[in-house]
Design an enzyme around this catalytic site. Structure first.
Site, PDB file in Angstrom:
ATOM      1  N   ILE A   1       0.835  -1.202   0.000  1.00 44.74           N
ATOM      2  CA  ILE A   1       0.000   0.000   0.000  1.00 44.74           C
ATOM      3  C   ILE A   1       0.870   1.252   0.000  1.00 44.74           C
ATOM      4  O   ILE A   1       0.516   2.272  -0.602  1.00 44.74           O
ATOM      5  CB  ILE A   1      -0.985   0.003   1.190  1.00 44.74           C
ATOM      6  CG1 ILE A   1      -2.000   1.147   1.057  1.00 44.74           C
ATOM      7  CG2 ILE A   1      -0.252   0.079   2.517  1.00 44.74           C
ATOM      8  CD1 ILE A   1      -2.901   1.053  -0.136  1.00 44.74           C
TER       9      ILE A   1
ATOM     10  N   SER B   1      12.085   1.844   7.114  1.00 42.67           N
ATOM     11  CA  SER B   1      11.695   0.451   7.287  1.00 42.67           C
ATOM     12  C   SER B   1      12.651  -0.182   8.279  1.00 42.67           C
ATOM     13  O   SER B   1      13.793   0.268   8.442  1.00 42.67           O
ATOM     14  CB  SER B   1      11.748  -0.300   5.956  1.00 42.67           C
ATOM     15  OG  SER B   1      11.522  -1.690   6.143  1.00 42.67           O
TER      16      SER B   1
ATOM     17  N   TYR C   1      12.076   3.588  12.536  1.00 41.30           N
ATOM     18  CA  TYR C   1      11.044   4.597  12.357  1.00 41.30           C
ATOM     19  C   TYR C   1      11.320   5.902  13.098  1.00 41.30           C
ATOM     20  O   TYR C   1      10.866   6.962  12.676  1.00 41.30           O
ATOM     21  CB  TYR C   1       9.692   4.022  12.790  1.00 41.30           C
ATOM     22  CG  TYR C   1       9.305   2.787  12.012  1.00 41.30           C
ATOM     23  CD1 TYR C   1       9.488   2.731  10.625  1.00 41.30           C
ATOM     24  CD2 TYR C   1       8.767   1.671  12.651  1.00 41.30           C
ATOM     25  CE1 TYR C   1       9.145   1.601   9.903  1.00 41.30           C
ATOM     26  CE2 TYR C   1       8.413   0.540  11.931  1.00 41.30           C
ATOM     27  CZ  TYR C   1       8.607   0.505  10.562  1.00 41.30           C
ATOM     28  OH  TYR C   1       8.259  -0.615   9.845  1.00 41.30           O
TER      29      TYR C   1
ATOM     30  N   LYS D   1      -5.989   3.004   6.924  1.00 41.40           N
ATOM     31  CA  LYS D   1      -7.142   2.418   7.578  1.00 41.40           C
ATOM     32  C   LYS D   1      -6.937   0.902   7.653  1.00 41.40           C
ATOM     33  O   LYS D   1      -6.204   0.352   6.827  1.00 41.40           O
ATOM     34  CB  LYS D   1      -8.428   2.822   6.848  1.00 41.40           C
ATOM     35  CG  LYS D   1      -8.740   2.099   5.558  1.00 41.40           C
ATOM     36  CD  LYS D   1      -7.983   2.517   4.377  1.00 41.40           C
ATOM     37  CE  LYS D   1      -7.937   1.478   3.306  1.00 41.40           C
ATOM     38  NZ  LYS D   1      -6.643   0.972   3.031  1.00 41.40           N
TER      39      LYS D   1
ATOM     40  N   ASP E   1      -9.075  -5.009   7.578  1.00 39.79           N
ATOM     41  CA  ASP E   1      -8.353  -4.816   6.321  1.00 39.79           C
ATOM     42  C   ASP E   1      -9.281  -4.518   5.156  1.00 39.79           C
ATOM     43  O   ASP E   1      -9.005  -3.631   4.348  1.00 39.79           O
ATOM     44  CB  ASP E   1      -7.519  -6.063   5.999  1.00 39.79           C
ATOM     45  CG  ASP E   1      -6.351  -5.736   5.087  1.00 39.79           C
ATOM     46  OD1 ASP E   1      -5.397  -5.114   5.560  1.00 39.79           O
ATOM     47  OD2 ASP E   1      -6.419  -6.079   3.891  1.00 39.79           O
TER      48      ASP E   1
END
Length: 334
Positions: free
Chosen positions: A23, A44, A66, A105, A186
């Protein structure tokens, strides 16, 4: 009828991408091809993955981990694109660093976690939004215009489905309870959020489902009830490709939204008086619209979007919390 602004007219903003999965790649492509924003950094936990992602999307800076990403002074806004189980902590990390945040989301695992994020954003004065891209698409804006004009009368039923087939893998994010897996968070979030967008908060929630061997939801059918006679009938599954269409039926006609209803698509209006017409403006990709919304609101100094406000995210999560409770899905640590 199409009044959705061109994403290229949004102010430039510098994005840092947290997570380098599928995504995130879709978001990166949409931003670089359809907005004036810059992708300046990606983070990552896996160095090779970050470097491959950066090369693929022309991103100049990679971070292993992060914290380094959210503290990068080049970054104006952070796009969180990791499993649902990580969203709260990573959003809070970015907020603490003073960054604006767009969170994939489902926004968090549950309503309580979302409240924590919004409270932190309110205190820090930064912009935060759930990445429910459907709300910003041209056909959804057109649907609201049609309904607001009374073309189908009073809405009696809204239906929507989202199912995709996934091979069973107990270690994958879709099947692992520790990663807040399951169909609802999901895939099912799309039909639930679609119903919320047009009908608001339901008076009653009824759900039945079947769990996978790992204890997450593999399939759920839901009925949301509003007032005396309006219902939303929704479904989601990890086990089959469903049509991913939506219909909105009212006292004066009905609307058929082509699949995938949650992405750029067309719809057909058929009134009871015999008049039929279509909206056909599918467009390209789609995630650029939510990215443009972030850029515009940040430029205004806003902390939330009127189209995807914090309260809307909380209400959808509240509904999904009730659905999970009825089906029997509880994630570790909840």
């Amino acid at each position: 009828m199409a009044r959705t602004p061109d994403p290229r007219t949004a102010p430039p903003i510098r994005w840092g991408i947290l997570g380098a999965g599928g995504i995130a790649s879709t978001f990166a492509s949409a931003v670089t091809q359809h907005t004036r924003a810059q992708l300046v950094a990606v983070g990552s936990r896996n160095r090779d993955r970050a470097e491959r992602f950066a090369t693929a999307h022309g991103i100049p800076t990679t971070h292993v981990g992060y914290r380094e990403l959210v503290e990068d002074p080049q970054v104006d806004a952070v796009y969180v694109a990791t499993p649902h189980s990580e969203h709260r902590d990573q959003a809070l990390l970015a907020i603490k660093a003073g960054k604006h945040v767009l969170v994939e989301k489902a926004f968090t695992r549950n309503e309580g976690e979302a409240r924590e994020v919004f409270d932190a954003a309110r205190e820090a004065g930064v912009f935060v939004m759930e990445a429910m891209w459907t709300r910003f698409l041209p056909h959804v804006d057109a649907l609201h215009q049609v309904i607001d004009a009374g073309e189908v009368g009073e809405i009696i039923n809204l239906s929507a489905d989202h199912g995709q087939p996934f091979a069973y893998d107990p270690r994958s994010r879709l099947f692992d309870p520790a990663l807040a897996g399951g169909a609802l968070l999901d895939l099912g979030v799309y039909p639930v959020a679609f119903a919320h967008d047009f009908l608001g908060v339901p008076d009653r929630v009824t759900a039945v489902g079947t769990l996978t061997d790992t204890g997450v939801d593999g399939q759920i059918s839901m009925v949301l009830s509003y007032g005396q006679r309006t219902q939303a009938t929704l479904s989601t599954t990890l086990w089959a490709k469903t049509p991913t269409i939506a219909t909105i039926s009212g006292t004066e006609g009905h609307i058929a939204v082509a699949g995938n209803f949650y992405g750029p698509t067309s719809f057909r209006v058929q009134r009871t008086d015999g008049r039929v017409w279509e909206f056909d403006h599918p467009g390209a990709k789609g995630l650029q619209y939510e990215a443009a919304e972030v850029a515009r609101r940040v430029a205004e100094g806003a902390t939330e979007s009127e189209r995807m406000p914090w309260q809307g995210t909380l209400e959808v999560l509240h509904t999904m919390d009730e659905i999970r409770a009825q089906v029997g899905v509880v994630y570790p640590g909840e």
